[in-house]
Write a protein that holds these residues in place. Structure first.
Motif, PDB file in Angstrom:
ATOM      1  N   ASP A 123       1.593  12.953  17.536  1.00 34.53           N
ATOM      2  CA  ASP A 123       0.521  12.001  17.835  1.00 34.53           C
ATOM      3  C   ASP A 123       0.734  10.639  17.190  1.00 34.53           C
ATOM      4  O   ASP A 123      -0.054   9.722  17.422  1.00 34.53           O
ATOM      5  N   ARG A 124       1.777  10.503  16.354  1.00 35.68           N
ATOM      6  CA  ARG A 124       1.987   9.241  15.640  1.00 35.68           C
ATOM      7  C   ARG A 124       3.434   8.746  15.780  1.00 35.68           C
ATOM      8  O   ARG A 124       3.932   8.020  14.943  1.00 35.68           O
ATOM      9  N   TYR A 125       4.094   9.123  16.881  1.00 38.12           N
ATOM     10  CA  TYR A 125       5.494   8.760  17.082  1.00 38.12           C
ATOM     11  C   TYR A 125       5.650   7.282  17.437  1.00 38.12           C
ATOM     12  O   TYR A 125       6.596   6.621  17.007  1.00 38.12           O
ATOM     13  N   THR A 126       4.724   6.742  18.210  1.00 39.57           N
ATOM     14  CA  THR A 126       4.716   5.317  18.545  1.00 39.57           C
ATOM     15  C   THR A 126       3.518   4.649  17.892  1.00 39.57           C
ATOM     16  O   THR A 126       2.528   5.306  17.552  1.00 39.57           O
ATOM     17  N   THR A 127       3.599   3.347  17.739  1.00 35.06           N
ATOM     18  CA  THR A 127       2.479   2.622  17.139  1.00 35.06           C
ATOM     19  C   THR A 127       1.216   2.786  17.968  1.00 35.06           C
ATOM     20  O   THR A 127       0.111   2.954  17.426  1.00 35.06           O
TER      21      THR A 127
END
Length: 346
Positions: A123-127
């Motif tokens: 859930d936090r791989y991309t900004t």
């Protein structure tokens, strides 16, 4: 990515959901048990020789006691303050209580929560997905800086075991001080996640620095199951984390402090989100220190000091991953003192 010059550096000087895959894939069976390593817990009445670090402790877990602990160690905190904590995957059941953190942030002038994107596809791989997750998890009451949103900056590792530099979230250089606010718990690859893990992985940039810390220098992004299984584990991984943690500790010098919250200590990190195992061990309290080795050593010792069987799962997780080698690696790198005086503020 830009390099942090020696001149700039001296101005200041004085993981993962994928781990859940490793666990579920049965790799734990291949991990040997590690011997228990414990430091001497020094009391104020002890007449032994040698220095000792101060670790402040309370059995209470609430905002008032968190602030009281911080006020014991905050002499070096000034200017623009980064508060490094794990904000968690969506709806994670064990992340730090937002109301407690909100009150703490209000107590620290000019403070900002700082995070970085992840190496694993979560859930936090991309900004963009990271910011959505922050909203879902309630981190909406103060600024949150995703430090690698605009790239990385290289910080040197002086005398590191494996790394000469680590790519940190580029915004780290915008801060004068750092408070490492850690949910102490288990970790699928590290055995446990204390203050070291919080900065070693948590400050490293998702696309570059976390690759370095995991010894994954080539290969697809995000890593697949096969790539995770082939990454360095046990002692080498603990040493890579120590190298990375040392870069951040050296960068901030006397302007970094550590708070560990021993609450809802699942064997799984907050990276695991809703799939994290239910904690079996009782909540123990909170600690604060200016010494990263002392506070992680004291936290581990407190877990081991539990007399009841509720500690079994967490200790098995720590030892099966050789997690105690984090402490030895920090000793080797002279990151702190493993002899400490545990001082209750209750």
């Amino acid at each position: 990515m830009k390099d942090m010059s020696r001149r700039d550096f001296m101005k200041v000087v004085g993981t993962a959901a994928a781990g859940a895959f490793l666990y579920n894939a049965g790799i734990t069976g291949a991990l040997a048990q590690a011997p228990v390593v414990s430091a001497k817990k020094v009391t104020s009445q002890d007449d032994g020789q040698g220095s000792r670090a101060k670790v402040y402790f309370t059995k209470h877990i609430d905002a008032a006691h968190l602030i009281a602990l911080y006020d014991k160690i905050n002499e070096g905190i000034y200017g623009k303050v980064a508060v490094k904590l794990h904000t968690g995957e969506k709806n994670g059941p064990n992340i730090l209580p937002r109301d407690m953190v909100k009150a703490f942030m209000a107590h620290v002038p000019n403070s900002t929560i700082v995070e970085t994107n992840t190496l694993y596809k979560g859930d936090r791989y991309t900004t963009a997905s990271h910011r959505e997750t922050l909203q879902v998890n309630g981190w909406t009451f103060c600024p949150v800086d995703i430090m690698d949103e605009e790239g990385s900056v290289n910080l040197p590792v002086r005398g590191g075991k494996h790394l000469k530099e680590v790519a940190m979230g580029g915004h780290i250089v915008n801060y004068d001080s750092m408070i490492v606010l850690t949910h102490f718990k288990g970790h699928a690859m590290g055995g446990y996640g204390g203050s070291l893990k919080n900065i070693a992985i948590g400050c490293a940039s998702g696309q570059v620095g976390k690759r370095q810390v995991h010894g994954y220098l080539t290969g697809p992004m995000p890593p697949g199951n096969g790539e995770w299984a082939a990454m360095p584990m046990q002692d080498q991984f603990m040493e890579l984390m120590a190298d990375s943690g040392k870069a951040t500790v050296d960068y901030f010098g006397k302007h970094i402090v550590f708070l560990n919250v021993l609450r809802r200590m699942s064997v799984d990190c907050d990276c695991a989100g809703v799939s994290a195992a239910e904690p079996k061990i009782a909540d123990l309290g909170m600690m604060a220190s200016t010494d990263i080795l002392a506070i992680d050593q004291a936290s581990v010792d407190m877990v081991y000091d539990r007399k009841s069987s509720d500690k079994h799962d967490l200790i098995e997780r720590i030892e099966s991953r050789h997690g105690l080698h984090q402490l030895q690696a920090m000793r080797d790198l002279k990151m702190g003192n493993d002899k400490y005086e545990l001082i209750s503020i209750d």
